[in-house]
Design an enzyme around this catalytic site. Structure first.
Site, PDB file in Angstrom:
ATOM      1  CG  LEU A 119      -1.940  -1.122   1.310  1.00 20.14           C
ATOM      2  CD1 LEU A 119      -2.547  -1.201   2.707  1.00 20.14           C
ATOM      3  CD2 LEU A 119      -3.036  -0.876   0.273  1.00 20.14           C
ATOM      4  CB  CYS A 139       3.931   9.182  -2.183  1.00 20.51           C
ATOM      5  SG  CYS A 139       4.711   9.940  -0.768  1.00 20.51           S
ATOM      6  CD  GLU A 174      14.058  22.327 -18.186  1.00 12.94           C
ATOM      7  OE1 GLU A 174      13.863  21.336 -17.492  1.00 12.94           O
ATOM      8  OE2 GLU A 174      13.175  22.861 -18.901  1.00 12.94           O
ATOM      9  CG  MET A 191       0.598  15.856 -10.919  1.00 16.94           C
ATOM     10  SD  MET A 191       1.240  14.856 -12.254  1.00 16.94           S
ATOM     11  CE  MET A 191      -0.215  14.661 -13.275  1.00 16.94           C
ATOM     12  CG  HIS A 216      19.815  33.505  18.534  1.00 14.09           C
ATOM     13  ND1 HIS A 216      20.196  33.798  17.233  1.00 14.09           N
ATOM     14  CD2 HIS A 216      20.952  33.520  19.281  1.00 14.09           C
ATOM     15  CE1 HIS A 216      21.501  34.004  17.225  1.00 14.09           C
ATOM     16  NE2 HIS A 216      21.988  33.851  18.441  1.00 14.09           N
TER      17      HIS A 216
HETATM   18  P1  NAD Z   1       8.632  18.485 -13.853  1.00 12.94           P
HETATM   19  O1  NAD Z   1       7.423  18.994 -14.498  1.00 12.94           O
HETATM   20  O2  NAD Z   1       8.995  18.926 -12.469  1.00 12.94           O
HETATM   21  O3  NAD Z   1       9.911  18.826 -14.763  1.00 12.94           O
HETATM   22  C1  NAD Z   1      10.019  18.408 -16.101  1.00 12.94           C
HETATM   23  C2  NAD Z   1      11.037  19.269 -16.833  1.00 12.94           C
HETATM   24  O4  NAD Z   1      11.312  18.674 -18.103  1.00 12.94           O
HETATM   25  C3  NAD Z   1      10.524  20.669 -17.103  1.00 12.94           C
HETATM   26  O5  NAD Z   1      11.448  21.586 -16.585  1.00 12.94           O
HETATM   27  C4  NAD Z   1      10.427  20.725 -18.615  1.00 12.94           C
HETATM   28  O6  NAD Z   1      10.699  21.997 -19.140  1.00 12.94           O
HETATM   29  C5  NAD Z   1      11.465  19.704 -19.054  1.00 12.94           C
HETATM   30  N1  NAD Z   1      11.261  19.154 -20.417  1.00 12.94           N
HETATM   31  C6  NAD Z   1      10.070  18.815 -20.997  1.00 12.94           C
HETATM   32  N2  NAD Z   1      10.278  18.335 -22.241  1.00 12.94           N
HETATM   33  C7  NAD Z   1      11.606  18.352 -22.461  1.00 12.94           C
HETATM   34  C8  NAD Z   1      12.457  17.969 -23.551  1.00 12.94           C
HETATM   35  N3  NAD Z   1      11.967  17.457 -24.698  1.00 12.94           N
HETATM   36  N4  NAD Z   1      13.795  18.128 -23.431  1.00 12.94           N
HETATM   37  C9  NAD Z   1      14.322  18.627 -22.295  1.00 12.94           C
HETATM   38  N5  NAD Z   1      13.567  19.004 -21.219  1.00 12.94           N
HETATM   39  C10 NAD Z   1      12.232  18.863 -21.304  1.00 12.94           C
HETATM   40  O7  NAD Z   1       8.518  16.887 -13.950  1.00 12.94           O
HETATM   41  P2  NAD Z   1       9.218  15.724 -13.116  1.00 12.94           P
HETATM   42  O8  NAD Z   1      10.501  16.179 -12.513  1.00 12.94           O
HETATM   43  O9  NAD Z   1       9.216  14.559 -14.048  1.00 12.94           O
HETATM   44  O10 NAD Z   1       8.189  15.459 -11.957  1.00 12.94           O
HETATM   45  C11 NAD Z   1       6.896  14.936 -12.256  1.00 12.94           C
HETATM   46  C12 NAD Z   1       5.878  15.325 -11.203  1.00 12.94           C
HETATM   47  O11 NAD Z   1       6.168  14.697  -9.972  1.00 12.94           O
HETATM   48  C13 NAD Z   1       5.817  16.801 -10.964  1.00 12.94           C
HETATM   49  O12 NAD Z   1       4.485  17.219 -11.003  1.00 12.94           O
HETATM   50  C14 NAD Z   1       6.383  16.985  -9.589  1.00 12.94           C
HETATM   51  O13 NAD Z   1       5.725  18.028  -8.878  1.00 12.94           O
HETATM   52  C15 NAD Z   1       6.149  15.637  -8.926  1.00 12.94           C
HETATM   53  N6  NAD Z   1       7.257  15.389  -7.988  1.00 12.94           N
HETATM   54  C16 NAD Z   1       7.350  16.162  -6.875  1.00 12.94           C
HETATM   55  C17 NAD Z   1       8.424  15.999  -6.015  1.00 12.94           C
HETATM   56  C18 NAD Z   1       8.533  16.861  -4.799  1.00 12.94           C
HETATM   57  O14 NAD Z   1       7.535  17.471  -4.409  1.00 12.94           O
HETATM   58  N7  NAD Z   1       9.711  16.986  -4.189  1.00 12.94           N
HETATM   59  C19 NAD Z   1       9.413  15.068  -6.299  1.00 12.94           C
HETATM   60  C20 NAD Z   1       9.288  14.319  -7.457  1.00 12.94           C
HETATM   61  C21 NAD Z   1       8.213  14.490  -8.298  1.00 12.94           C
END
Ligand code: NAD
Length: 444
Positions: free
Chosen positions: A22, A26, A186, A297, A423
């Site tokens: 379960l 996450c 990126e 998400m 502090h």
């Molecule tokens: P993200 O949306 O955070 O980042 C994806 C990145 O990929 C973006 O910056 C985008 O511009 C880039 N990108 C897209 N197409 C591309 C390409 N063709 N070439 C190069 N770069 C490209 O997605 P993620 O990191 O996969 O995370 C997925 C989801 O999971 C998100 O919604 C995130 O909030 C969630 N998540 C959250 C946490 C946390 O809260 N710490 C940790 C992991 C994942």
């Protein structure tokens, strides 16, 4: 969480889950295992690079197996914790794939056969999965997702990460700390799109200094495995060849095989299930929360919705304060934010003032030898109400909780600045930033 809360509120609850454990993404393959790796590798890196104060380590070696075993143990403790809470609260668990076959019927196709459940209400909380990227051929060995990157059995000599978002930076940091060459590609001009620009830029500079090879403005067009290596092609440049490739360009709602069509439900253009303010779909007995509906998400966003949806079912009320949901990237230093960014305030034409404070001027950060980063408070120019707080710095993810509470109570920068902060703590950075937004900082 919704199942447990619903049971606590007196509902008769069944939870259908296809995985043996379960806890969902996450707990099994997302937040929890990645944090176990991030916490541990921070220390491993400090030891391997002789960065601990007051001790010279003459020989140290990485034990990747032990590191992964630690991660697995943490995951197990958490998933079993949910099992315990289910039992304690009387939630009945069904193992199998759940498919909606009617407004009040769910078919469970499990390892032990198929059965149908009848319910007054159905709540969809099936989360998300990795979004495919055109041209990227996943073989889940060399070219894979975070599922593989939390469990490599050796440190890749070179890891190429596609996407400079949350997953890319967190898992890129893990393997960079363990000695892999990590290249992050990126598409946007900066990493962490959507975060406050000043903070994202500061973070990018710090991560580059740590050795992450971050290349921005790069659009990946193809990735595939060839001759035991990963090949990554992108616009305008020679392809990269690496031992591992991690696709981290976002996730999409998990609605496949849910049977939405059986009850006349449709997803929107981004695959999300439309719901009203009470998380009710177009079929009144069917609700949806978390990654399958609109919004960030984030596990804690889904959790709040889980609370709200069942509280509304039982008591007729239930509310999520979306304006005060924090967002954290668990790199080192961490990046955390709540509320609006400077870019958003500018675009909305909202007059704001800004106060910031560097960790380098904080006594505790100096004592910790961890002084990189800053906190920034954005407040309304006329009312002083806090509109956004953004931090890059040690333990930013914990510090942001105070800002989220302040925002939930509609606090002003003066409120935050006048509140006593122990502090010496890192939290004083936030107090000083609030002081700077309201009036002027003391210690700089
Ligand atoms: P993200 O949306 O955070 O980042 C994806 C990145 O990929 C973006 O910056 C985008 O511009 C880039 N990108 C897209 N197409 C591309 C390409 N063709 N070439 C190069 N770069 C490209 O997605 P993620 O990191 O996969 O995370 C997925 C989801 O999971 C998100 O919604 C995130 O909030 C969630 N998540 C959250 C946490 C946390 O809260 N710490 C940790 C992991 C994942």
């Amino acid at each position: 969480m919704a199942a447990i809360r619903a049971a606590q509120l007196g509902l008769n609850v069944a939870c259908v889950e296809k995985e043996a454990a379960l806890g969902g993404t996450c707990l099994r393959v997302g937040c929890i295992p990645s944090k176990a790796l991030l916490e541990a590798t921070e220390k491993v890196h400090a030891v391997l690079h002789n960065q601990l104060v007051g001790v010279r380590v003459s020989s140290a070696e990485l034990d990747l197996k032990a590191l992964m075993a630690h991660k697995d143990k943490v995951v197990q403790a958490n998933t079993q914790g949910i099992e315990f809470l289910f039992k304690k609260n009387g939630v009945v668990r069904y193992r199998g794939h759940g498919r909606i076959v009617g407004p009040h019927r769910v078919r469970v196709e499990g390892p032990d056969g198929t059965e149908e459940l009848e319910a007054e209400r159905i709540l969809i909380a099936t989360g998300s999965k990795v979004a495919p990227l055109k041209g990227v051929e996943l073989d889940y060995k060399i070219v894979g997702t975070s599922d593989q990157a939390i469990a490599y059995d050796r440190v890749p000599e070179h890891l190429v990460v596609i996407g400079g978002g949350v997953i890319g930076l967190e898992l890129g940091s893990v393997w960079n700390r363990l000695g892999a060459k990590v290249t992050v590609l990126e598409y946007l001009p900066h990493i962490l799109g959507g975060m406050d620009g000043e903070i994202a830029k500061a973070a990018e500079k710090i991560f580059r200094k740590q050795g992450l090879d971050i290349r921005t403005g790069v659009r990946v067009t193809r990735a595939y495995a060839k001759d035991g290596k990963g090949v990554v092609e992108y616009e305008e440049g020679e392809p990269l060849v690496a031992e591992k490739v991690l696709l981290a360009t976002g996730r999409i709602p998990n609605t496949e095989g849910l049977g939405l069509e059986n009850v006349g439900l449709f997803t929107d253009e981004r695959g999300r299930i439309p719901v009203n303010a009470h998380y009710q779909t177009a079929v009144p007995s069917i609700y949806a929360i978390g990654d399958v509906i609109a919004g960030p998400m984030l596990a804690h966003k889904a959790e709040e919705e889980g609370y709200a949806v069942v509280e509304h079912m039982v008591g007729g009320y239930g509310h999520v304060d979306y304006a005060s949901i924090p967002n954290v990237v668990y790199t080192h230093p961490e990046v955390a934010s709540v509320g609006r960014t400077e870019e958003e305030l500018k675009a909305a034409g909202i007059p704001y003032k800004k106060g910031s404070f560097p960790f380098s001027a904080n006594g505790r950060a100096r004592a910790m030898n961890d002084t990189e980063g800053l906190a920034k408070v954005l407040a309304h120019a006329e009312t002083d109400r806090i509109l956004g707080v953004h931090i890059v710095g040690p333990r930013a993810g914990d510090l942001i909780a105070e800002a989220a509470v302040a925002m939930a109570f509609h606090a002003s920068a003066e409120d935050l600045a006048r509140a006593s902060h122990a502090h010496p703590t890192l939290a004083e950075v936030l107090k000083e930033a609030a002081l700077a937004a309201w009036d002027k900082p003391l210690h700089i």
